[in-house]
Design a protein around this motif. Sequence first.
Motif, PDB file in Angstrom:
ATOM      1  N   GLY A 299       0.830  -1.168  -0.003  1.00  8.70           N
ATOM      2  CA  GLY A 299      -0.049   0.015   0.065  1.00  8.70           C
ATOM      3  C   GLY A 299       0.830   1.227  -0.128  1.00  8.70           C
ATOM      4  O   GLY A 299       0.224   2.383   0.074  1.00  8.70           O
ATOM      5  N   THR A 300       2.187   1.142  -0.032  1.00  9.14           N
ATOM      6  CA  THR A 300       2.785   2.270  -0.183  1.00  9.14           C
ATOM      7  C   THR A 300       3.182   3.035  -1.393  1.00  9.14           C
ATOM      8  O   THR A 300       3.738   4.168  -1.469  1.00  9.14           O
ATOM      9  CB  THR A 300       4.454   1.809   0.437  1.00  9.14           C
ATOM     10  OG1 THR A 300       5.112   1.173  -0.382  1.00  9.14           O
ATOM     11  CG2 THR A 300       4.122   1.294   1.893  1.00  9.14           C
ATOM     12  N   ASN A 301       2.930   2.306  -2.596  1.00  5.63           N
ATOM     13  CA  ASN A 301       3.168   2.796  -3.875  1.00  5.63           C
ATOM     14  C   ASN A 301       2.146   2.203  -4.834  1.00  5.63           C
ATOM     15  O   ASN A 301       1.782   1.271  -4.676  1.00  5.63           O
ATOM     16  CB  ASN A 301       4.701   2.516  -4.269  1.00  5.63           C
ATOM     17  CG  ASN A 301       5.242   3.647  -5.133  1.00  5.63           C
ATOM     18  OD1 ASN A 301       4.704   4.230  -5.952  1.00  5.63           O
ATOM     19  ND2 ASN A 301       6.598   3.787  -4.883  1.00  5.63           N
ATOM     20  N   VAL A 302       2.018   2.857  -6.109  1.00  8.55           N
ATOM     21  CA  VAL A 302       1.398   2.467  -7.314  1.00  8.55           C
ATOM     22  C   VAL A 302       2.172   2.458  -8.344  1.00  8.55           C
ATOM     23  O   VAL A 302       3.148   3.443  -8.735  1.00  8.55           O
ATOM     24  CB  VAL A 302       0.208   3.433  -7.495  1.00  8.55           C
ATOM     25  CG1 VAL A 302      -0.280   3.243  -8.847  1.00  8.55           C
ATOM     26  CG2 VAL A 302      -0.725   3.401  -6.286  1.00  8.55           C
ATOM     27  N   ARG A 303       2.358   1.493  -9.313  1.00 11.03           N
ATOM     28  CA  ARG A 303       2.810   1.370 -10.497  1.00 11.03           C
ATOM     29  C   ARG A 303       2.190   2.385 -11.657  1.00 11.03           C
ATOM     30  O   ARG A 303       1.220   2.072 -11.915  1.00 11.03           O
ATOM     31  CB  ARG A 303       2.720  -0.277 -10.833  1.00 11.03           C
ATOM     32  CG  ARG A 303       3.641  -0.592 -12.348  1.00 11.03           C
ATOM     33  CD  ARG A 303       3.440  -2.007 -12.329  1.00 11.03           C
ATOM     34  NE  ARG A 303       4.269  -2.600 -13.470  1.00 11.03           N
ATOM     35  CZ  ARG A 303       4.174  -2.489 -14.908  1.00 11.03           C
ATOM     36  NH1 ARG A 303       3.002  -1.717 -15.411  1.00 11.03           N
ATOM     37  NH2 ARG A 303       5.071  -2.914 -15.714  1.00 11.03           N
ATOM     38  N   LYS A 304       3.274   3.355 -11.895  1.00 11.79           N
ATOM     39  CA  LYS A 304       2.493   4.166 -12.796  1.00 11.79           C
ATOM     40  C   LYS A 304       3.279   4.193 -14.141  1.00 11.79           C
ATOM     41  O   LYS A 304       4.572   4.163 -13.991  1.00 11.79           O
ATOM     42  CB  LYS A 304       2.634   5.645 -12.252  1.00 11.79           C
ATOM     43  CG  LYS A 304       2.044   5.773 -10.921  1.00 11.79           C
ATOM     44  CD  LYS A 304       2.391   7.226 -10.256  1.00 11.79           C
ATOM     45  CE  LYS A 304       1.871   7.348  -9.105  1.00 11.79           C
ATOM     46  NZ  LYS A 304       2.049   8.832  -8.371  1.00 11.79           N
ATOM     47  N   SER A 305       2.833   4.228 -15.268  1.00  6.27           N
ATOM     48  CA  SER A 305       3.040   4.301 -16.582  1.00  6.27           C
ATOM     49  C   SER A 305       2.424   5.300 -17.627  1.00  6.27           C
ATOM     50  O   SER A 305       1.176   5.257 -17.235  1.00  6.27           O
ATOM     51  CB  SER A 305       3.492   2.896 -17.107  1.00  6.27           C
ATOM     52  OG  SER A 305       2.422   2.274 -17.289  1.00  6.27           O
ATOM     53  N   LEU A 306       3.213   5.761 -18.614  1.00  7.97           N
ATOM     54  CA  LEU A 306       2.561   6.247 -19.587  1.00  7.97           C
ATOM     55  C   LEU A 306       2.819   5.420 -20.880  1.00  7.97           C
ATOM     56  O   LEU A 306       3.921   4.984 -20.864  1.00  7.97           O
ATOM     57  CB  LEU A 306       3.292   7.642 -19.975  1.00  7.97           C
ATOM     58  CG  LEU A 306       3.030   8.972 -18.878  1.00  7.97           C
ATOM     59  CD1 LEU A 306       3.764  10.144 -19.405  1.00  7.97           C
ATOM     60  CD2 LEU A 306       1.618   9.211 -18.655  1.00  7.97           C
ATOM     61  N   ALA A 307       1.992   5.405 -21.728  1.00  3.48           N
ATOM     62  CA  ALA A 307       1.964   4.311 -22.940  1.00  3.48           C
ATOM     63  C   ALA A 307       1.329   5.083 -23.921  1.00  3.48           C
ATOM     64  O   ALA A 307       0.254   5.879 -24.043  1.00  3.48           O
ATOM     65  CB  ALA A 307       1.192   3.108 -22.515  1.00  3.48           C
ATOM     66  N   ILE A 308       1.993   4.844 -25.092  1.00  2.21           N
ATOM     67  CA  ILE A 308       1.696   5.148 -26.420  1.00  2.21           C
ATOM     68  C   ILE A 308       1.796   4.171 -27.362  1.00  2.21           C
ATOM     69  O   ILE A 308       2.983   3.528 -27.455  1.00  2.21           O
ATOM     70  CB  ILE A 308       2.225   6.650 -26.786  1.00  2.21           C
ATOM     71  CG1 ILE A 308       1.470   7.203 -28.071  1.00  2.21           C
ATOM     72  CG2 ILE A 308       3.672   6.645 -27.024  1.00  2.21           C
ATOM     73  CD1 ILE A 308       1.886   8.737 -28.118  1.00  2.21           C
ATOM     74  N   TYR A 309       0.948   3.952 -28.724  1.00  2.00           N
ATOM     75  CA  TYR A 309       1.409   3.081 -29.503  1.00  2.00           C
ATOM     76  C   TYR A 309       1.486   3.548 -30.907  1.00  2.00           C
ATOM     77  O   TYR A 309       0.629   4.468 -31.312  1.00  2.00           O
ATOM     78  CB  TYR A 309       0.132   1.941 -29.445  1.00  2.00           C
ATOM     79  CG  TYR A 309      -0.041   1.580 -27.968  1.00  2.00           C
ATOM     80  CD1 TYR A 309       1.018   0.924 -27.115  1.00  2.00           C
ATOM     81  CD2 TYR A 309      -1.371   1.650 -27.182  1.00  2.00           C
ATOM     82  CE1 TYR A 309       0.942   0.600 -25.821  1.00  2.00           C
ATOM     83  CE2 TYR A 309      -1.273   1.229 -25.880  1.00  2.00           C
ATOM     84  CZ  TYR A 309      -0.168   0.656 -25.150  1.00  2.00           C
ATOM     85  OH  TYR A 309      -0.441   0.470 -24.117  1.00  2.00           O
ATOM     86  N   TYR A 310       2.284   3.263 -31.720  1.00  2.00           N
ATOM     87  CA  TYR A 310       2.381   3.502 -33.276  1.00  2.00           C
ATOM     88  C   TYR A 310       1.957   2.593 -34.118  1.00  2.00           C
ATOM     89  O   TYR A 310       1.964   1.317 -33.966  1.00  2.00           O
ATOM     90  CB  TYR A 310       3.740   4.169 -33.461  1.00  2.00           C
ATOM     91  CG  TYR A 310       4.206   5.126 -32.316  1.00  2.00           C
ATOM     92  CD1 TYR A 310       3.915   6.533 -32.541  1.00  2.00           C
ATOM     93  CD2 TYR A 310       5.120   4.707 -31.159  1.00  2.00           C
ATOM     94  CE1 TYR A 310       4.027   7.489 -31.941  1.00  2.00           C
ATOM     95  CE2 TYR A 310       5.480   6.043 -30.527  1.00  2.00           C
ATOM     96  CZ  TYR A 310       5.043   7.217 -30.668  1.00  2.00           C
ATOM     97  OH  TYR A 310       5.188   8.265 -29.924  1.00  2.00           O
ATOM     98  N   LEU A 311       1.395   2.982 -35.127  1.00  2.00           N
ATOM     99  CA  LEU A 311       0.743   2.049 -36.213  1.00  2.00           C
ATOM    100  C   LEU A 311       1.344   2.287 -37.406  1.00  2.00           C
ATOM    101  O   LEU A 311       2.488   2.881 -37.719  1.00  2.00           O
ATOM    102  CB  LEU A 311      -0.731   2.738 -36.278  1.00  2.00           C
ATOM    103  CG  LEU A 311      -1.517   3.030 -35.044  1.00  2.00           C
ATOM    104  CD1 LEU A 311      -2.821   3.826 -35.646  1.00  2.00           C
ATOM    105  CD2 LEU A 311      -1.804   1.777 -34.294  1.00  2.00           C
TER     106      LEU A 311
END
Length: 259
Positions: free
Chosen positions: A199-211
């Motif tokens: 409960g001390t942290n959250v897994r965070k990410s930004l994602a983008i996909y190319y076509l």
Amino acid sequence: MIKIEEIKKRVGEFHSAAPFPHLVIDDFVDTDFAKSLAGEFPVIDDSSLFTYSNPLEKKSALNDWNRFPAFTYKFFEYLCSEAFVSELGQLLGIKLYPDFGLHGGGWHMHPDGGKLNPHLDYNIHPKLGLQRRINLILYLSQDWQAEFGGHFGLWSNDPVSSRPLKLEKEVEIRFNRAVIFDTTYQSWHGLSRQVSSGGTNVRKSLAIYYLCDPPANTENRQRALYAPTEDQISNPDIEELIRKRADNQLYKDQYITKD
């Protein structure tokens, strides 16, 4: 803004990597900018987030540009820009197109118990008709410890069963670390370890996909195709959930089913 020269130097490594083409790049953006991006994530129970909670996936996500604060908005604008997309495509030897709708992209967050079974991403964009080709993910959890799990896993493909064969590589989550990979090689990926931070942290990410333009006779898979984890193999309920989750008509009702 981005370590584009690092991609240029290591493009050969990208193409030769196993079990499918990929790169792991640390300190992907300026450290202060990365901290600004990390600071703009909402809390995990923010009502604007879309929650996935079922035996295949437990995470929250958001791809609404109107909800992104300034740094996040500007970063996605840059990632979708002609200048960056063209340069990335030239380095990788692929004609790439951005997805301004961030279909499947945006903010991704995994709380304690967060999971993501091995899966293949959608193959054909449901609105643009283009093939999903390159994934770029930037991890932004500050003070993340290896024991918190959430590792990014890459599995080889079993040509007989068309399912994951073996976990070939785990990428530990680190702040400002990026993963770039090609999704068109039966690229099974997901979280190889469940998130457990107490409960001390959250897994965070930004994602983008190319076509890219789809080759002739490309499989028209418009939804992610999941595989069971080892403890779920031969479970008929899980197999039925996987089938429905991949169905263009039935998928919406499967997101919030509980473990």
